[in-house]
Design an enzyme around this catalytic site. Structure first.
Site, short mmCIF file in Angstrom:
data_model
loop_
_atom_site.label_atom_id
_atom_site.label_comp_id
_atom_site.label_asym_id
_atom_site.label_seq_id
_atom_site.Cartn_x
_atom_site.Cartn_y
_atom_site.Cartn_z
N LYS A 59 0.88 -1.18 0.00
CA LYS A 59 0.00 0.00 0.00
C LYS A 59 0.91 1.22 0.00
O LYS A 59 1.50 1.58 1.01
CB LYS A 59 -0.90 -0.03 1.24
CG LYS A 59 -1.46 1.32 1.69
CD LYS A 59 -2.49 1.90 0.75
CE LYS A 59 -3.07 3.21 1.29
NZ LYS A 59 -2.15 4.35 1.22
N GLU A 93 9.98 1.41 10.52
CA GLU A 93 11.01 2.46 10.33
C GLU A 93 10.26 3.77 10.46
O GLU A 93 9.50 4.15 9.58
CB GLU A 93 11.67 2.28 8.96
CG GLU A 93 13.02 2.98 8.87
CD GLU A 93 12.94 4.28 8.13
OE1 GLU A 93 12.74 5.32 8.83
OE2 GLU A 93 13.07 4.29 6.90
N CYS A 131 13.62 10.84 6.98
CA CYS A 131 13.60 10.50 8.41
C CYS A 131 14.99 10.64 9.03
O CYS A 131 15.12 10.68 10.24
CB CYS A 131 13.12 9.07 8.60
SG CYS A 131 11.48 8.82 7.98
N GLU A 182 10.25 16.56 14.25
CA GLU A 182 10.91 16.46 12.94
C GLU A 182 10.38 17.56 12.03
O GLU A 182 9.18 17.62 11.77
CB GLU A 182 10.46 15.14 12.30
CG GLU A 182 11.48 14.09 12.20
CD GLU A 182 10.95 12.88 11.43
OE1 GLU A 182 9.75 12.54 11.56
OE2 GLU A 182 11.73 12.28 10.71
C1 SIN Z 1 13.67 7.73 5.07
O1 SIN Z 1 13.65 8.93 5.05
O2 SIN Z 1 12.78 7.09 5.63
C2 SIN Z 1 14.72 6.92 4.37
C3 SIN Z 1 15.88 7.67 3.93
C4 SIN Z 1 16.94 6.82 3.29
O3 SIN Z 1 16.75 5.64 2.97
O4 SIN Z 1 18.02 7.35 3.10
#
Ligand code: SIN
Length: 485
Positions: A180, A258, A292, A389
């Site tokens: 998804k 993650e 992230c 964030e």
């Molecule tokens: C992410 O922002 O979740 C992944 C970033 C990355 O794989 O470098």
């Protein structure tokens, strides 16, 4: 098979179930964040389509798992080769829905292909062990078997790579998958499905259900409540990750998460300042700060603070902002209005709290959702910009005096995904590297992502690892056989 000459040849707008494109009457618009114009209208799926995808994956799984590992690996590697062969149109499609500069789109396609290729090779190395027996008349072995049918819920910031990071290990070990993609970027996932079909992925092995708004909880519920789905791998916000994990508890599904980060970026007084500035640009402005692992809190030792800030200001001033296909563009738009509103709120709050805006600080006066590359100084730990964030092109700089203080401040968060540290003192490399409570630490580098490395976080940034040999284990069950002689 039709030739793929342009991004339009990769444009699919129906769900991909059991190797067929499934239209629905209800559609949702996917827009170009640089212009607000509609790129395509995509199928809205619900419980029925998700159920069909799960049933297809269940039907396909035994035969897929029974194939030789090297044959599954070969399919994945062909799929990777097709991504590389069609990198230009695929990157353009990706950039149209995500907004990132074309150079980054091409980089992401290579990154995405890398996961299929690496796990395609690794498929043949997923082995078990023969264990010294506990009784003379018995032999003991441990096998690794696929967890079975799995689901992947993926984000909009890397629409190709975050999906292949899950497809690679899942298919390598013999799982089948229901994916998804995020509502902002379903087109890349559908294009990947089309390329997968060309690579020889059998019917039902990979399925894509699309949806927007209220569809997401319905699709999520169909996945999490299903006893057939044995694993959910999610990349996205911490808030949604916690919700999904709680729902998966009802069927005791495996969960890989993650989630969000709040990366500290430490610059010590012995750092190579030019290298630190170059690393900041990568760690902060890649994907317009929408990663992230983005440097969220830049903390600089007092004696080098002003020199670093001066160089960083010059470097940020040189960043060109624009649509993905404008020449030399380094910073694109933000994905949606909510993302823009959040960045504006965090910057306004920091300004009101006493931080000084040295560059940017505002939305750009042009169509689309562009926020100016922004530099703030005197950002302190109490400001929301240090606690949340930003997910935008905002470099927030604060100051520290000692190594102990830097570590304490870096760890003062519930997140624990990525951290960065610039120093040329080898003792400090080890001390700080070990003391940072993060799953990943970039030392004298602002770039840490690759298929070969274990990507993931600690604390509230997630569970499990993706990429590398560690990332494959989460898609397998260990089964022990005790064999009487
Ligand atoms: C992410 O922002 O979740 C992944 C970033 C990355 O794989 O470098």
């Amino acid at each position: 098979m039709t030739t793929i000459a342009s991004w339009r040849d990769l444009l699919h707008t129906d769900a991909y179930l059991d190797g067929s494109w499934r239209a629905t009457t209800e559609r949702f618009a996917v827009d170009d964040p640089a212009t607000g114009e509609t790129v395509a209208e995509v199928a809205r799926c619900g419980a029925t389509e998700t159920g069909a995808a799960i049933a297809a994956a269940e039907q396909a799984q035994p035969a897929w798992a029974a194939m030789l590992a090297r044959e599954r690996g070969a399919v994945l590697r062909r799929w990777a080769a097709l991504l590389n062969e069609h990198a230009a149109p695929l990157a353009e499609l990706l950039c149209r829905e995500n907004g990132k500069p074309l150079a980054e789109g091409l980089g992401e396609v290579a990154y995405a292909a890398g996961f299929l290729d690496w796990f395609g090779e690794q498929a043949r190395r997923v082995d078990g062990s023969v264990i010294p027996t506990f009784a003379a008349d018995k032999r003991v072995v441990a096998l690794r078997q696929p967890v079975g049918v799995a689901a992947a819920i993926t984000p909009w910031n890397f629409p190709a790579a975050m999906l292949t990071r899950k497809i690679g290990p899942a298919l390598a070990v013999g799982c089948t998958l229901v994916a998804k993609p995020a509502e902002q970027t379903p087109l890349t996932a559908l294009a990947l499905a089309a390329l997968g079909e060309r690579a020889g992925v059998p019917l039902g092995v990979f399925n894509v259900v699309t949806g927007a708004g209220g569809d997401a909880p319905v699709i999520g519920e169909a996945i999490t409540a299903s006893p057939v789905v044995r694993k959910l791998s999610f990349t996205g916000s911490t808030e949604v990750g916690k919700l999904l994990a709680a729902r998966c508890a009802a069927t005791v599904k495996r969960v890989s998460l993650e989630l969000g980060g709040n990366a500290p970026f430490l610059v010590f007084d012995d750092a190579d300042l030019d290298a630190a500035v170059a690393g900041t640009l990568v760690a902060k402005f890649r994907n317009s700060g929408q990663t992230c692992v983005a440097a969220n809190r830049i903390l600089v030792q007092r004696s080098v603070h002003d020199a670093y800030l001066e160089r960083l200001q010059a470097a940020i001033s040189a960043l060109a902002v624009g649509r993905f296909d404008e020449p030399g563009v380094a910073v694109g738009p933000l994905i949606d209005d909510a993302g823009l509103a959040k960045v504006r709120r965090l910057v306004d709050d920091a300004r009101a709290g006493g931080a000084a805006v040295l560059l940017g600080g505002e939305q750009l006066d042009r169509p689309g959702r562009f926020f100016a590359p922004t530099l703030l100084r005197d950002v302190d730990p109490a400001m929301s910009l240090s606690c949340e964030e930003a997910f935008g092109p905002v470099a927030a700089v604060g100051v520290f005096d000692t190594e102990e203080e830097a570590i304490l401040r870096a760890n003062d968060t519930r997140a624990g995904l990525a951290a960065y540290c610039y120093t040329r003192d080898v003792g400090r490399v080890w001390r700080v590297g070990e003391a940072l409570e993060y799953g990943m630490v970039g030392i004298n580098t602002g770039f840490i992502s690759s298929p070969e490395v274990p990507f993931g976080g600690v604390k509230e940034s997630g569970l499990g690892r993706e990429g590398s040999q560690y990332g494959i284990e989460d898609w397998t069950e260990v089964k022990y056989l005790a064999i009487g002689l």
